[in-house]
Write a protein that holds these residues in place. Sequence first.
Motif, mmCIF file in Angstrom:
data_model
loop_
_atom_site.group_PDB
_atom_site.id
_atom_site.type_symbol
_atom_site.label_atom_id
_atom_site.label_comp_id
_atom_site.label_asym_id
_atom_site.label_seq_id
_atom_site.Cartn_x
_atom_site.Cartn_y
_atom_site.Cartn_z
ATOM 1 N N ASN A 17 -4.192 -40.710 -1.026
ATOM 2 C CA ASN A 17 -3.346 -40.123 -2.120
ATOM 3 C C ASN A 17 -2.613 -39.502 -1.035
ATOM 4 O O ASN A 17 -0.842 -39.751 -1.000
ATOM 5 N N ALA A 18 -2.724 -38.414 -0.709
ATOM 6 C CA ALA A 18 -1.971 -37.525 0.706
ATOM 7 C C ALA A 18 -1.489 -38.296 1.681
ATOM 8 O O ALA A 18 -0.189 -37.640 1.857
ATOM 9 N N ALA A 19 -2.064 -39.198 2.023
ATOM 10 C CA ALA A 19 -1.328 -40.409 3.163
ATOM 11 C C ALA A 19 -0.253 -41.274 2.333
ATOM 12 O O ALA A 19 1.061 -41.250 3.029
ATOM 13 N N VAL A 20 -0.223 -41.905 0.871
ATOM 14 C CA VAL A 20 0.616 -41.750 0.639
ATOM 15 C C VAL A 20 1.859 -41.305 0.444
ATOM 16 O O VAL A 20 3.219 -41.418 1.014
ATOM 17 N N ILE A 123 -3.355 -46.876 9.192
ATOM 18 C CA ILE A 123 -4.139 -45.783 8.912
ATOM 19 C C ILE A 123 -5.462 -45.264 8.531
ATOM 20 O O ILE A 123 -5.851 -46.553 7.525
ATOM 21 N N PRO A 124 -6.312 -45.329 9.362
ATOM 22 C CA PRO A 124 -7.376 -45.634 8.789
ATOM 23 C C PRO A 124 -8.040 -44.760 7.656
ATOM 24 O O PRO A 124 -8.473 -43.436 8.168
ATOM 25 N N GLY A 125 -8.421 -45.385 6.710
ATOM 26 C CA GLY A 125 -9.039 -44.990 5.455
ATOM 27 C C GLY A 125 -9.758 -45.417 5.079
ATOM 28 O O GLY A 125 -10.091 -46.270 4.153
ATOM 29 N N THR A 126 -11.321 -44.406 5.713
ATOM 30 C CA THR A 126 -12.710 -45.164 4.656
ATOM 31 C C THR A 126 -13.848 -43.741 4.888
ATOM 32 O O THR A 126 -13.627 -43.155 5.634
ATOM 33 N N ILE A 127 -14.986 -43.684 3.750
ATOM 34 C CA ILE A 127 -15.497 -42.701 3.834
ATOM 35 C C ILE A 127 -16.389 -42.830 5.071
ATOM 36 O O ILE A 127 -17.497 -42.013 5.248
ATOM 37 N N THR A 262 -10.627 -32.437 0.792
ATOM 38 C CA THR A 262 -10.698 -31.622 1.354
ATOM 39 C C THR A 262 -10.180 -30.793 2.254
ATOM 40 O O THR A 262 -8.692 -32.456 2.487
ATOM 41 N N CYS A 263 -9.364 -29.789 2.147
ATOM 42 C CA CYS A 263 -8.019 -29.319 3.082
ATOM 43 C C CYS A 263 -8.182 -30.158 4.305
ATOM 44 O O CYS A 263 -6.821 -30.565 5.114
ATOM 45 N N TYR A 264 -9.384 -30.098 5.314
ATOM 46 C CA TYR A 264 -9.023 -31.610 6.860
ATOM 47 C C TYR A 264 -8.714 -32.860 6.214
ATOM 48 O O TYR A 264 -7.919 -32.733 6.937
ATOM 49 N N ASP A 265 -9.169 -32.915 5.451
ATOM 50 C CA ASP A 265 -8.488 -34.587 4.732
ATOM 51 C C ASP A 265 -7.283 -34.201 4.678
ATOM 52 O O ASP A 265 -6.104 -35.711 5.173
ATOM 53 N N ARG A 266 -7.009 -33.912 3.739
ATOM 54 C CA ARG A 266 -4.991 -33.494 3.712
ATOM 55 C C ARG A 266 -3.771 -33.591 4.368
ATOM 56 O O ARG A 266 -3.892 -33.697 4.821
ATOM 57 N N SER A 270 -2.248 -36.370 6.100
ATOM 58 C CA SER A 270 -0.131 -35.809 6.318
ATOM 59 C C SER A 270 0.222 -36.083 7.734
ATOM 60 O O SER A 270 1.433 -36.874 8.122
ATOM 61 N N ARG A 271 -0.282 -35.308 8.907
ATOM 62 C CA ARG A 271 -0.227 -35.868 9.451
ATOM 63 C C ARG A 271 -0.098 -37.546 10.062
ATOM 64 O O ARG A 271 1.070 -37.991 10.870
ATOM 65 N N MET A 272 -0.445 -38.619 9.351
ATOM 66 C CA MET A 272 -1.093 -39.893 9.914
ATOM 67 C C MET A 272 0.057 -40.463 9.320
ATOM 68 O O MET A 272 1.225 -41.320 9.641
ATOM 69 N N GLY A 273 0.466 -39.435 8.103
ATOM 70 C CA GLY A 273 1.914 -40.748 7.549
ATOM 71 C C GLY A 273 3.448 -40.584 8.169
ATOM 72 O O GLY A 273 3.376 -41.463 8.315
ATOM 73 N N VAL A 274 3.110 -38.737 8.757
ATOM 74 C CA VAL A 274 4.517 -38.616 10.224
ATOM 75 C C VAL A 274 4.185 -39.978 11.149
ATOM 76 O O VAL A 274 5.421 -40.863 11.980
ATOM 77 N N LYS A 275 3.169 -40.010 11.571
ATOM 78 C CA LYS A 275 2.932 -40.323 12.896
ATOM 79 C C LYS A 275 2.730 -41.849 12.809
ATOM 80 O O LYS A 275 3.938 -43.174 12.974
#
Length: 324
Positions: A17-20, A123-127, A262-266, A270-275
Amino acid sequence: ITKIAVMTSGGDAPGMNAAVRSVVRTCAYHELECVGIHRGYDGMIEGDFIPLDARSVRGIINKGGTFLKSARCERFRTTDGRQIAHNQMVKAGVDALVVIGGDGTFTGALHFNAEFDFPVIGIPGTIDNDISGTDRTLGYDTALNTAVDAIDKIRDTAHSHDRLFFVEVMGRDVGHIALNAGVGAGAEEILIPEEDMGIERLVESLQRSKISGKSSSIVVVAEGDKIGKSVFELKDYVDDNLEGYDVRVSVLGHMQRGGSPTCYDRVLASRMGVKAVESLIEGKSNYMVGTIHDTMTLTPLEQAIKGESKINKELIRVSEIMTT
Ligand code: F6P
């Protein structure tokens, strides 16, 4: 480029969600239109799109799951399916795509690009953290913390009852979650696909633990471990071959995919979405965004999928010393 579509696909991961949100807000910042595609490639084939503006992604940075929903789509594996999807994208006036997912998602994106020369960024999204070209995938940090928290709780009850627990964690074919959560939770043994410990050595080690005075133990097992036995078979084997152990099994399962990121993932999202969006604006395509040594990077999608194992050998050694 005037209109970018964003979707989440494959197994969900905390931080999607944070990436979208980041993709949508970066589009708004650069005055581009943005649409969300529901249910991954399934939604693309069905033309299930929704316009997204900066305000429509409010209040989601902290939410687990993906509000766009996700799916693993069989039809997109066929050229016919991809043709229908392309027609829908053209009809909706979409001229570039950001896909958030894992290797299956990226494989689909590669085919789509090859057939229609359609600009795509992943954007790599996987646990699982099983993608090359990034130190961490989105959702992995949250899943690790969820797993450690769960193992800590299991340890409480293991200790009270002097029990041995086999705890199975996710990770598909790789052992990143098992290795890191195992070290982080102080597990007595960690079984990962990258290192074949062998059942005899496991039994010997558990025997030594018992002799050295340990009354309870946690063995973290990666779901893809190659020891050739499920956690339930491991339990039966230990029951049959080791005296004095009261053994239980806990499979953590899909709880590892849920929860607030986590804060790290948020921040990573955010960084990955911009990039991702700014790479499309610069005319780049067929890349995956990532972070290596905290710097944003682009890796060809093909390389991201097929890259070598990035398991940390030094951490494996640390785990061996810690489990002595
Ligand atoms: O890729 C993420 C993951 O959770 C893996 O760790 C696991 O093997 C798989 O997906 C489970 O898939 P499903 O949600 O289809 O059961």
